[in-house]
Each structure stands twice: as structure tokens, then as C-alpha cells.
Design a protein around this motif. Structure first.
Motif, short mmCIF file in Angstrom:
data_model
loop_
_atom_site.label_atom_id
_atom_site.label_comp_id
_atom_site.label_asym_id
_atom_site.label_seq_id
_atom_site.Cartn_x
_atom_site.Cartn_y
_atom_site.Cartn_z
N UNK A 148 0.82 -1.22 0.00
CA UNK A 148 0.00 0.00 0.00
C UNK A 148 0.85 1.27 0.00
N UNK A 149 2.07 1.17 0.47
CA UNK A 149 2.99 2.31 0.49
C UNK A 149 4.40 1.75 0.34
N UNK A 150 4.89 1.67 -0.89
CA UNK A 150 6.17 0.97 -1.11
C UNK A 150 7.36 1.58 -0.38
N UNK A 151 7.26 2.81 0.07
CA UNK A 151 8.37 3.39 0.84
C UNK A 151 8.33 2.99 2.30
N UNK A 152 7.27 2.36 2.74
CA UNK A 152 7.19 1.83 4.10
C UNK A 152 7.78 0.42 4.10
N UNK A 153 8.92 0.28 4.74
CA UNK A 153 9.60 -1.01 4.79
C UNK A 153 9.68 -1.47 6.25
N UNK A 154 9.62 -2.76 6.43
CA UNK A 154 9.83 -3.36 7.75
C UNK A 154 11.00 -4.34 7.66
N UNK A 155 11.79 -4.39 8.72
CA UNK A 155 12.93 -5.30 8.74
C UNK A 155 13.01 -6.00 10.09
N UNK A 156 13.39 -7.27 10.04
CA UNK A 156 13.62 -8.05 11.25
C UNK A 156 15.11 -8.17 11.47
N UNK A 157 15.58 -7.57 12.56
CA UNK A 157 17.00 -7.50 12.90
C UNK A 157 17.21 -8.33 14.16
N UNK A 158 18.09 -9.33 14.10
CA UNK A 158 18.24 -10.20 15.27
C UNK A 158 19.71 -10.43 15.60
N UNK B 225 8.23 -11.06 7.87
CA UNK B 225 7.31 -9.94 8.06
C UNK B 225 6.45 -9.81 6.81
N UNK B 226 5.15 -9.73 6.98
CA UNK B 226 4.25 -9.65 5.84
C UNK B 226 3.31 -8.46 6.01
N UNK B 227 3.60 -7.34 5.34
CA UNK B 227 2.71 -6.19 5.45
C UNK B 227 1.34 -6.48 4.83
N UNK B 228 0.32 -5.84 5.39
CA UNK B 228 -1.03 -5.92 4.85
C UNK B 228 -1.04 -5.46 3.41
N UNK B 229 -2.02 -5.96 2.64
CA UNK B 229 -2.11 -5.56 1.24
C UNK B 229 -2.60 -4.13 1.07
N UNK B 230 -3.30 -3.60 2.09
CA UNK B 230 -3.90 -2.28 1.88
C UNK B 230 -3.71 -1.28 3.02
N UNK B 231 -3.05 -1.66 4.10
CA UNK B 231 -2.84 -0.72 5.20
C UNK B 231 -1.36 -0.74 5.60
N UNK B 232 -0.63 0.34 5.36
CA UNK B 232 0.81 0.33 5.66
C UNK B 232 1.12 0.13 7.13
N UNK C 37 1.87 0.24 12.86
CA UNK C 37 3.16 0.46 12.22
C UNK C 37 4.33 -0.18 12.92
N UNK C 38 4.07 -1.23 13.67
CA UNK C 38 5.16 -1.95 14.32
C UNK C 38 5.47 -1.49 15.73
N UNK C 39 4.71 -0.54 16.25
CA UNK C 39 4.97 -0.08 17.63
C UNK C 39 4.67 -1.18 18.64
N UNK C 40 3.55 -1.87 18.46
CA UNK C 40 3.16 -2.93 19.39
C UNK C 40 2.67 -4.14 18.60
N UNK C 41 2.77 -5.30 19.23
CA UNK C 41 2.44 -6.56 18.57
C UNK C 41 1.52 -7.39 19.46
N UNK C 42 0.52 -8.01 18.84
CA UNK C 42 -0.35 -8.94 19.57
C UNK C 42 -0.39 -10.26 18.81
N UNK C 43 -0.33 -11.34 19.57
CA UNK C 43 -0.40 -12.64 18.94
C UNK C 43 -1.82 -12.96 18.49
N UNK C 44 -1.95 -13.72 17.42
CA UNK C 44 -3.22 -14.33 17.03
C UNK C 44 -3.17 -15.77 17.54
N UNK C 45 -3.61 -15.98 18.78
CA UNK C 45 -3.30 -17.25 19.46
C UNK C 45 -4.07 -18.45 18.94
N UNK C 46 -5.13 -18.19 18.17
CA UNK C 46 -5.92 -19.32 17.65
C UNK C 46 -5.07 -20.26 16.82
N UNK C 47 -4.02 -19.76 16.22
CA UNK C 47 -3.17 -20.62 15.39
C UNK C 47 -2.57 -21.76 16.21
#
Lengths: 109, 387
Positions: free
Chosen positions: B46-56, B123-130, B148-158
Motif C-alpha cells: 500500500x505504500x512501497x516506501x514503508x519497509x519493515x525489517x527483522x533484525x536479530x 514480516x508480511x505487510x497488509x495488502x492495503x494498510x501500511x 506500524x510496528x509499535x506494538x504486537x499482539x499474537x493471534x493465538x488461535x493458530x
């Protein structure tokens, strides 16, 4: 300025961070945080994470507050890594004469 | 003219490779996050300039990084330096805490072990919400951020989908693939190393295993088990989201009913072991894999690096070798290490554990190295950018 500021009953602690955490926190040399006197490992780490939020979770676990296994806490030639978190830091650290060292354990090889 | 941006994660940092639409000359920018493992970077559709990276890092744990300018500058969401007078804010962007009772999965020795967060694999960004992005993590679980990556919640049903039976393989129990159905926002597929494929149709509240038809005779005591299959990667073409392709530990598979059942399409591949699988941007039945000799020998058969392409949706494969090393090549291509752009002709890219990133600007017919000496490549993502 580091060391005690008696009027406020607090002290300013010098903290040396490992390279990658300095980069993350954008600290060029030592970090410094102000904590209540007497300072403890816990109060210094709390203040450090408040001053540099990006360090939250990088030195100790977010939830358990346990030190990350490959980090060490040194001061005044002593290893404080396994001391209880509320242990008072040495006088030389409280006075600002010596820094608290947060060290990345060597990888070996 | 359109341009292409490749986001390359490596063992020692991230690199951003850019070219115009001819894809002949590339600019190489990096390393970003020098010295850190970058498992994955991905841009928002949805916004190609919005990138997310996982740094470990084994020393400092997980960091999430975000860029709002296409990778020129990065910031851990919420992690900037704050004045002392601001009180006690906490950076939450690297806080991944399992919901509720943490539960247990199987350990290598068959005993039970509580879930323990280790790192973000994908990391998989939403198709329509950056600001909405999913994170697949080890120990396997799915997290979502809507800020935008500030906070994370699990989807525990998985983890309720027979999670007590999941057991890590040698590479760890990571959730490595997240596919969002563009036609049905509630439908998401995930794939987990040594657990299998799972599907939700209600946006992540409830999940079901989607492994019927998979055969794992050499990995599982019950080859037809509901869970436990070592799925390496799955792929979906956006124009046909009900059809999925899979590279499993052994076997390349296909589903024509949204994961309801799978059948093998390995056909004439020289080896059906491998990690990545990709789909041509404009031909949903043209797929790419990189065969690896075996689970014990992670390099191309005969030391010849070849991408295999099927233009028939599987079973009939052709070797693509022009421009790739055809002797003494013993690299591997990891599961997130291959990507396509959406130009015409389609660009195909992959990175190797030897640090090479190869590009084809003609759907795989010819290959050329963009760069040869990066650290081992962990992931490659391609962005097609408007002029």
C-alpha cells in the motif's frame, strides 16, 4: 557531570554499552543515567531503558527481566552478572569514578 | 520508467539493490544494520516506501526496524531517544509475548516444552494498510501490529490448531510464510517449519491444518499426518489465490482448492528437495524452484546451480542455467531467498548462501550476478516501483 547530586538524593551513573547497543541508542561514547541513591543494577537498567527506549528487551527480557544470556555486567574489576538485581552498585560507580560495563560475551573461536 | 528495488537480508546486515526498468545496472546500498542478522525485509504494497525489517542477534535479541523513505533511513518504531523528563516510556516494538497461557509443544526428545519467543523469521505487510503488518516468529506463532510496528499482539488461535503436537526440526520451529488472499481479506495461509500449512477464514481467530495429501514418508511416523510436515515455502499468485504451490522438505506440491488437498508435481526435477518456490508475475502456471541435492547435502546436484521452471503448473520442468555457475558451485538458496518483480518481461531474483544475488530480466532465460560477495543471503524481496 557524573556522580552524586546530594541535593536531589540521586546519582548519575556512567554506563559503557557494547558497540551494537551504542549504535542502536545513538550513543557515541558512554551513556549516563540519573537514579536514586543508592544505585542498583535494576535501577540503572530501568533508567537506561527509559532514557533509550530502543534498548528495552536488548539487555534483559521484556517480561522476565532476566539478563540476556550472552551479556555481562562488570564494574570495578568485578563480575556483577549473576548478582541479584537489587544489589547496590559499588561506591566507585555510584560516585561516578567508574562506569558500569555492559559487555557482549565473547563468541569463542 | 518503472524501477526495481531489491531488499536483501543477510547474516551481517541488509542491502538495498536498485535499478531502472532495464535492470542492467544496479546500485548497491548497505550494509544497513551492519553486523546483525537480517532474516527478512519487506515493503508495504500500500505504500512501497514503508519497509519493515527483522533484525536479530544472539546477544541482543529481536529488533524491529521501520523505514518510511524506501530504506534511506530506519527507526525502531517507538524506540527513539527520549528526554528523561518524558517519564518511563518503553519500546514495545520488539516485545513479542504469547497470549494467555503460553502452552507447550513437543521438544526434540518428545517431552513437552513451553513456547519461547526467539526471533521474527518473516514480516508480511497488509495488502492495503501500511500500518498493519504480520510477523511469523520462532517458536512458531503469528503476531500482528496495527500501529506500524509499535506494538504486537499474537493471534493465538493458530497455536490451538494442534500446536501441542508441533515439534521443531533441526532449523527451529519458525513460522516462515504468510500469504494473504487478495480476494478474501479474512483468509490467510501460514506455513511453519516442521508443522505444516494452516489456514484461517476469519482473519486469524480460528485456524485449521491444511496438509491433506502431503506425504512425508521419511520424516514422519505417519506419512499422512495432519500436522508435522516440513513445509519449506508456499506461494500464491494474486490473480488465482485458490491455487497454492509448495516446496516441501522433499516434494514439490500443488493445491487447487485453497489448501484443502495437495498433490505432488515434482515430475522430472533432478531433486525435489529445496527451499524457495516462486510464481511468475504474469503467468500463474509458471513456477520456479531451485533443486538442492538432498536434506543432508545442501547444494545443487552436481555442483551446477540451476533454477527449474515449469510453465505447466508443475510436473514438466526445464533447467535454467545460462549465466549461472555450472561447476564447483556448492551454495544453497534459502526459503525466503527468491522473488519476482512485476515488470514485463518478469524479473526473477535469488540470493545464495555464498553471497551472490542473481537476476534475470527475462523470466529466467538468462541470469547475471548483481553482486557476488555479500554475506550469506537469508532473504530477497522485490519491489516494482512506479516512476
Amino acid at each position: 557531570m557524573t556522580g552524586r547530586t546530594k541535593a536531589e538524593n540521586s546519582c548519575r551513573i556512567r554506563v559503557v554499552l557494547p558497540f551494537h547497543l551504542r549504535t542502536l541508542a545513538r550513543v557515541e561514547n558512554e551513556a549516563a543515567v540519573e537514579v536514586d541513591d543508592p544505585p542498583t543494577l535494576r535501577s540503572v537498567l530501568d533508567a537506561l531503558e527509559a532514557r533509550y527506549p530502543v534498548l528495552g528487551g536488548t539487555i534483559r527480557d521484556h517480561v522476565t527481566q532476566k539478563r540476556r544470556p550472552f551479556l555481562r555486567f562488570y564494574a570495578c574489576r568485578s563480575d556483577l552478572s549473576n548478582e541479584p538485581p537489587d544489589t547496590r552498585l559499588p561506591e566507585a560507580v555510584a560516585s561516578g569514578k567508574e562506569p558500569l560495563l555492559i559487555i557482549g560475551a565473547i563468541a569463542g573461536g | 520508467m518503472s524501477s526495481v528495488r531489491l531488499l536483501v537480508g543477510t547474516r551481517k546486515g541488509a542491502f538495498i539493490l536498485t535499478s531502472n526498468g532495464t535492470r542492467k545496472k544496479w546500485r548497491i546500498d548497505g550494509p544497513h544494520f551492519s553486523g546483525w542478522e537480517i532474516y527478512h525485509l519487506k515493503g508495504s504494497p500500500a505504500d512501497p516506501d514503508r519497509l519493515y525489517a527483522s533484525q536479530t542477534s544472539g546477544w541482543f535479541g529481536q529488533i524491529i526496524q521501520r523505514s518510511d523513505d524506501g530504506g534511506k533511513t530506519w527507526e525502531p518504531p517507538g524506540g527513539s531517544q527520549t528526554p528523561v523528563s518524558a517519564g518511563m516510556p518503553k519500546a514495545e516494538s520488539n516485545k513479542f509475548v504469547y497470549e494467555g497461557e503460553v502452552g507447550e509443544h513437543l521438544w526434540y526428545d518428545g517431552t513437552k516444552r513451553p513456547w519461547e519467543f526467539k526471533r521474527v523469521w518473516h514480516l508480511e505487510p497488509s495488502l492495503n494498510d501500511p500500518d498493519t503488518v504480520f510477523a511469523g516468529v520462532e517458536d512458531a506463532a503469528l503476531f500482528r501490529s496495527t500501529d506500524g510496528g509499535h506494538t504486537w499482539r499474537e493471534l493465538p488461535g493458530l497455536r490451538s490448531a494442534k500446536g501441542h503436537l508441533w515439534q521443531p526440526g533441526a532449523g527451529g520451529m519458525g513460522l516462515h510464510t504468510i500469504l494473504i488472499d487478495p480476494d478474501n481479506p479474512g483468509r490467510i495461509f501460514v506455513a511453519i517449519s516442521a508443522a505444516g500449512v494452516f489456514r484461517t477464514d476469519d482473519g486469524g481467530i480460528t485456524w485449521q491444518p491444511a496438509n491433506r495429501g502431503l506425504k512425508s514418508a521419511y520424516e514422519l511416523p505417519d506419512p499422512d499426518s495432519d500436522v508435522g510436515h516440513c513445509v519449506h515455502r508456499i506461494a500464491m499468485h494474486p490473480s488465482r489465490p485458490g491455487v497454492l504451490f509448495m516446496q516441501k522438505h522433499w516434494d514439490v506440491n500443488r493445491s487447487d482448492d485453497a489448501g484443502g488437498s495437495w498433490y505432488e508435481i515434482s515430475g522430472n526435477l533432478p531433486s525435489d528437495f529445496g527451499f524457495p518456490i516462486e510464481i511468475h508475475a504474469h503467468e500463474p502456471d509458471t513456477i520456479y524452484v531451485v533443486p538442492i541435492k538432498s536434506d543432508s547435502e545442501h547444494y545443487p546436484p552436481g555442483g551446477r546451480l540451476r533454477v527449474y521452471r515449469s510453465r505447466t503448473g508443475g510436473n514438466e520442468w526445464e533447467a535454467l542455467s545460462k549465466g549461472l555457475p555450472q561447476r564447483n558451485c556448492y551454495v544453497d538458496v534459502l526459503r525466503d531467498g527468491m522473488a519476482v518483480d512485476s515488470l514485463d518481461p518478469c524479473g526473477v531474483y535469488f540470493g545464495t548462501t555464498g553471497g551472490q544475488v542473481y537476476a534475470s530480466s527475462n523470466s529466467g532465460d538468462d541470469w547475471t550476478p548483481i553482486v557476488r560477495d555479500l554475506p550469506p543471503v537469508l532473504s530477497v524481496e522485490a519491489q516494482t516501483l512506479a516512476a
